[in-house]
Design a protein around this motif. Structure first.
Motif, PDB file in Angstrom:
ATOM      1  N   ALA A   1       0.832  -1.205   0.000  1.00 11.62           N
ATOM      2  CA  ALA A   1       0.000   0.000   0.000  1.00 11.62           C
ATOM      3  C   ALA A   1       0.864   1.252   0.000  1.00 11.62           C
ATOM      4  N   GLN A   2       0.275   2.351  -0.395  1.00  9.54           N
ATOM      5  CA  GLN A   2       0.959   3.643  -0.391  1.00  9.54           C
ATOM      6  C   GLN A   2       0.143   4.643   0.407  1.00  9.54           C
ATOM      7  N   LYS A   3       0.815   5.659   0.911  1.00 15.84           N
ATOM      8  CA  LYS A   3       0.138   6.727   1.642  1.00 15.84           C
ATOM      9  C   LYS A   3       0.429   8.051   0.946  1.00 15.84           C
ATOM     10  N   VAL A   4      -0.582   8.883   0.846  1.00 13.72           N
ATOM     11  CA  VAL A   4      -0.452  10.166   0.164  1.00 13.72           C
ATOM     12  C   VAL A   4      -1.192  11.226   0.959  1.00 13.72           C
ATOM     13  N   VAL A   5      -0.533  12.365   1.191  1.00 14.83           N
ATOM     14  CA  VAL A   5      -1.184  13.493   1.858  1.00 14.83           C
ATOM     15  C   VAL A   5      -1.945  14.292   0.803  1.00 14.83           C
ATOM     16  N   VAL A   6      -3.247  14.479   1.034  1.00 11.75           N
ATOM     17  CA  VAL A   6      -4.140  15.117   0.061  1.00 11.75           C
ATOM     18  C   VAL A   6      -4.690  16.415   0.644  1.00 11.75           C
ATOM     19  N   SER A   7      -4.806  17.438  -0.196  1.00 12.50           N
ATOM     20  CA  SER A   7      -5.395  18.700   0.250  1.00 12.50           C
ATOM     21  C   SER A   7      -6.850  18.467   0.637  1.00 12.50           C
ATOM     22  N   GLU A   8      -7.220  18.975   1.804  1.00 14.53           N
ATOM     23  CA  GLU A   8      -8.612  18.819   2.243  1.00 14.53           C
ATOM     24  C   GLU A   8      -9.374  20.139   2.176  1.00 14.53           C
ATOM     25  N   ALA A   9      -8.867  21.083   1.380  1.00 15.03           N
ATOM     26  CA  ALA A   9      -9.544  22.380   1.234  1.00 15.03           C
ATOM     27  C   ALA A   9     -10.965  22.177   0.725  1.00 15.03           C
ATOM     28  N   GLY A  10     -11.929  22.694   1.462  1.00 13.33           N
ATOM     29  CA  GLY A  10     -13.326  22.605   1.049  1.00 13.33           C
ATOM     30  C   GLY A  10     -14.026  21.318   1.433  1.00 13.33           C
ATOM     31  N   ALA A  11     -13.314  20.362   2.055  1.00 15.96           N
ATOM     32  CA  ALA A  11     -13.942  19.082   2.411  1.00 15.96           C
ATOM     33  C   ALA A  11     -15.053  19.279   3.436  1.00 15.96           C
ATOM     34  N   SER A  12     -14.844  20.194   4.373  1.00 15.80           N
ATOM     35  CA  SER A  12     -15.864  20.433   5.394  1.00 15.80           C
ATOM     36  C   SER A  12     -17.099  21.085   4.782  1.00 15.80           C
ATOM     37  N   VAL A  13     -16.880  21.932   3.751  1.00 13.91           N
ATOM     38  CA  VAL A  13     -18.006  22.568   3.066  1.00 13.91           C
ATOM     39  C   VAL A  13     -18.840  21.498   2.364  1.00 13.91           C
ATOM     40  N   TYR A  14     -18.168  20.561   1.706  1.00 12.07           N
ATOM     41  CA  TYR A  14     -18.897  19.484   1.026  1.00 12.07           C
ATOM     42  C   TYR A  14     -19.648  18.611   2.023  1.00 12.07           C
ATOM     43  N   SER A  15     -18.991  18.241   3.134  1.00 20.47           N
ATOM     44  CA  SER A  15     -19.582  17.295   4.076  1.00 20.47           C
ATOM     45  C   SER A  15     -20.888  17.816   4.687  1.00 20.47           C
ATOM     46  N   ALA A  16     -21.021  19.141   4.765  1.00 20.42           N
ATOM     47  CA  ALA A  16     -22.241  19.726   5.338  1.00 20.42           C
ATOM     48  C   ALA A  16     -23.240  20.168   4.270  1.00 20.42           C
ATOM     49  N   SER A  17     -22.943  19.859   3.000  1.00 22.20           N
ATOM     50  CA  SER A  17     -23.801  20.317   1.910  1.00 22.20           C
ATOM     51  C   SER A  17     -24.984  19.379   1.689  1.00 22.20           C
ATOM     52  N   GLU A  18     -25.961  19.890   0.951  1.00 25.56           N
ATOM     53  CA  GLU A  18     -27.138  19.083   0.626  1.00 25.56           C
ATOM     54  C   GLU A  18     -26.760  17.906  -0.266  1.00 25.56           C
ATOM     55  N   LEU A  19     -25.789  18.140  -1.153  1.00 24.93           N
ATOM     56  CA  LEU A  19     -25.336  17.081  -2.050  1.00 24.93           C
ATOM     57  C   LEU A  19     -24.752  15.905  -1.267  1.00 24.93           C
ATOM     58  N   ALA A  20     -23.920  16.207  -0.258  1.00 29.41           N
ATOM     59  CA  ALA A  20     -23.329  15.152   0.565  1.00 29.41           C
ATOM     60  C   ALA A  20     -24.402  14.413   1.354  1.00 29.41           C
ATOM     61  N   ALA A  21     -25.399  15.154   1.851  1.00 34.54           N
ATOM     62  CA  ALA A  21     -26.490  14.531   2.611  1.00 34.54           C
ATOM     63  C   ALA A  21     -27.288  13.576   1.731  1.00 34.54           C
ATOM     64  N   ASN A  22     -27.440  13.934   0.434  1.00 31.96           N
ATOM     65  CA  ASN A  22     -28.152  13.056  -0.488  1.00 31.96           C
ATOM     66  C   ASN A  22     -27.324  11.827  -0.846  1.00 31.96           C
ATOM     67  N   GLU A  23     -26.002  12.026  -0.969  1.00 36.88           N
ATOM     68  CA  GLU A  23     -25.118  10.904  -1.328  1.00 36.88           C
ATOM     69  C   GLU A  23     -24.942   9.926  -0.169  1.00 36.88           C
ATOM     70  N   PHE A  24     -24.790  10.459   1.034  1.00 38.62           N
ATOM     71  CA  PHE A  24     -24.530   9.627   2.213  1.00 38.62           C
ATOM     72  C   PHE A  24     -25.482  10.004   3.346  1.00 38.62           C
ATOM     73  N   PRO A  25     -26.747   9.697   3.204  1.00 40.09           N
ATOM     74  CA  PRO A  25     -27.729  10.117   4.221  1.00 40.09           C
ATOM     75  C   PRO A  25     -27.485   9.474   5.589  1.00 40.09           C
ATOM     76  N   GLY A  26     -26.852   8.317   5.628  1.00 39.53           N
ATOM     77  CA  GLY A  26     -26.671   7.631   6.908  1.00 39.53           C
ATOM     78  C   GLY A  26     -25.317   7.854   7.553  1.00 39.53           C
ATOM     79  N   LEU A  27     -24.473   8.688   6.932  1.00 43.61           N
ATOM     80  CA  LEU A  27     -23.125   8.883   7.461  1.00 43.61           C
ATOM     81  C   LEU A  27     -23.009  10.175   8.264  1.00 43.61           C
ATOM     82  N   ASP A  28     -22.129  10.127   9.276  1.00 49.71           N
ATOM     83  CA  ASP A  28     -21.819  11.320  10.062  1.00 49.71           C
ATOM     84  C   ASP A  28     -21.081  12.329   9.178  1.00 49.71           C
ATOM     85  N   VAL A  29     -21.183  13.610   9.520  1.00 50.49           N
ATOM     86  CA  VAL A  29     -20.560  14.671   8.726  1.00 50.49           C
ATOM     87  C   VAL A  29     -19.053  14.450   8.588  1.00 50.49           C
TER      88      VAL A  29
END
Length: 395
Positions: free
Chosen positions: A28-56
């Motif tokens: 396996a490999q490990k890679v550090v990825v930019s998380e800019a905007g990830a919190s905005v997506y996780s709280a969006s309506e689109l994310a809620a529709n994609e993953f309705p049962g998942l925590d933010v």
């Protein structure tokens, strides 16, 4: 393993590295990825529709992992302004900024192309000619009837008519379909040109696709007509040579130095690898893995004169830099790309020499510009920002 570059990312990176050493058979490999905007997506309506049962927080983790798999497909789900597009993004007309950013995102999506059988509605909506409604209809039709076997099958989608098909078909890809050309950027309207090429060659489409030597031996002017000119035929031949070519460069990740995880770990003279996080008029900010970006002043970006930092670097570039000075109290890091620069050299001297050359080139005060300068004492750490502000004041 995709690791977000936020809080405790270096510690998590080290933990993942230690775990991978214990199970080398995983490869396996490990890679550090930019998380800019990830919190905005996780709280969006689109994310809620994609993953309705998942925590933010878990939605955010999924977004970070997907960015490693397919950055374009994931980042289009986030409003471009939330990703961070520059320090002055709040000072300009927001309507014009939104339009410009949306147009740029659409250009990127169309340049890369979209697999219509796997793309989300958010990604399809960025394809030229497709509205959010039609993109949603494509996904609904796909879910109800299975994968599309050809581009022509898209005409069965509600509200996707001939005109819309004409606009979007060239940007939509279908892998493993009935028509091999559907996996390329060749528009269905141009298939007759390919058929003429195949007839002249006496070969099948699967034999021709990817045969660079044969395709380069053809004369594009032999296949032009009233509808398709020379530039179009050349584009078709290039696409057949390497179908579905991805304009994005090879994926590379910066290798942050082990043991350098905090600004307190930095020492003048260190040579490190980093990623350009932002470019401004006075220089470039570089992430070197210490949770605080360092500044490479415009005068230290290259060994030659640089008028605009964007001429030599852009956001996302992986660069090698040397640490010149560190101010832990003010969390300021001065870096240089010129490996010959020594710690303690402030950028003010280089900046002054640059201004002198610029004035001399314009014919302003030639004598003063060419006169020997008094010996400058190494100034205390004022950061390159101060020099940039002085330059702005002079301008």
């Amino acid at each position: 393993i995709a690791i977000g570059n936020g809080t405790a990312s270096r510690e998590t990176d080290k933990l993942a590295g230690d775990l991978l050493k214990l199970v080398p058979e995983l490869k396996a490999q490990k890679v550090v990825v930019s998380e800019a905007g990830a919190s905005v997506y996780s709280a969006s309506e689109l994310a809620a529709n994609e993953f309705p049962g998942l925590d933010v927080s878990l939605r955010g983790a999924v977004s970070i992992a997907r960015r490693l798999q397919d950055p374009l497909a994931e980042l289009v789900k986030i409003e471009p302004k939330a990703i961070g597009v520059g320090q002055y993004q709040h000072d300009v007309d927001q309507y014009q900024l939104a339009r410009a950013l949306d147009a740029r995102v659409e250009d990127c999506v169309n340049a890369v192309g979209v697999d219509v059988n796997t793309a989300s509605a958010a990604l399809l909506a960025r394809v030229s000619g497709l509205s959010a409604t039609v993109a949603g209809n494509i996904v609904v039709h796909r879910d109800a009837n299975g994968a599309f076997a050809s581009r022509k099958a898209l005409l069965k989608v509600p509200r996707l008519g001939e005109k819309t098909f004409e606009q979007c078909a060239g940007f939509l890809r279908i892998s493993g379909g009935e028509q091999p050309l559907d996996a390329s950027a060749v528009h269905p309207e141009a298939y007759p040109v390919v058929e003429r090429i195949l007839a002249a060659a006496g070969r099948g489409v699967k034999q021709v696709i990817g045969d660079g030597a044969f395709l380069r031996s053809l004369k594009p002017q032999d296949f032009t007509d009233e509808r398709f000119g020379l530039p179009t035929v050349r584009d078709i031949l290039r696409e057949l040579e390497k179908p579905g070519r991805d304009p994005r460069p090879e994926f590379k990740a910066a290798q942050f130095a082990d043991g350098v995880e905090d600004i307190k770990d930095l020492r003048p003279g260190m040579v490190l690898e980093g990623v350009v996080s932002n470019v401004a008029a006075f220089g470039a900010f570089v992430d070197i893995g210490v949770h605080q970006d360092g500044l490479v002043h415009i005068s230290a970006l290259s060994d030659h004169f640089v008028k605009d930092p964007r001429e030599v670097v852009k956001a996302g570039d992986i660069v090698k830099v040397k640490v010149l000075e560190v101010d832990v109290a003010r969390k300021r890091i001065a870096l240089t790309r010129r490996m010959g620069d020594e710690p303690g050299q402030t950028t003010s001297r280089a900046s002054g020499e640059r201004d002198g050359r610029r004035d001399a080139g314009r014919g302003h005060d030639r004598n003063r510009a060419n006169a020997p300068r008094p010996q400058q004492q190494a100034a205390p750490f004022n950061s390159a920002m101060a020099d940039a502000l002085k330059g702005l004041k002079r301008g």
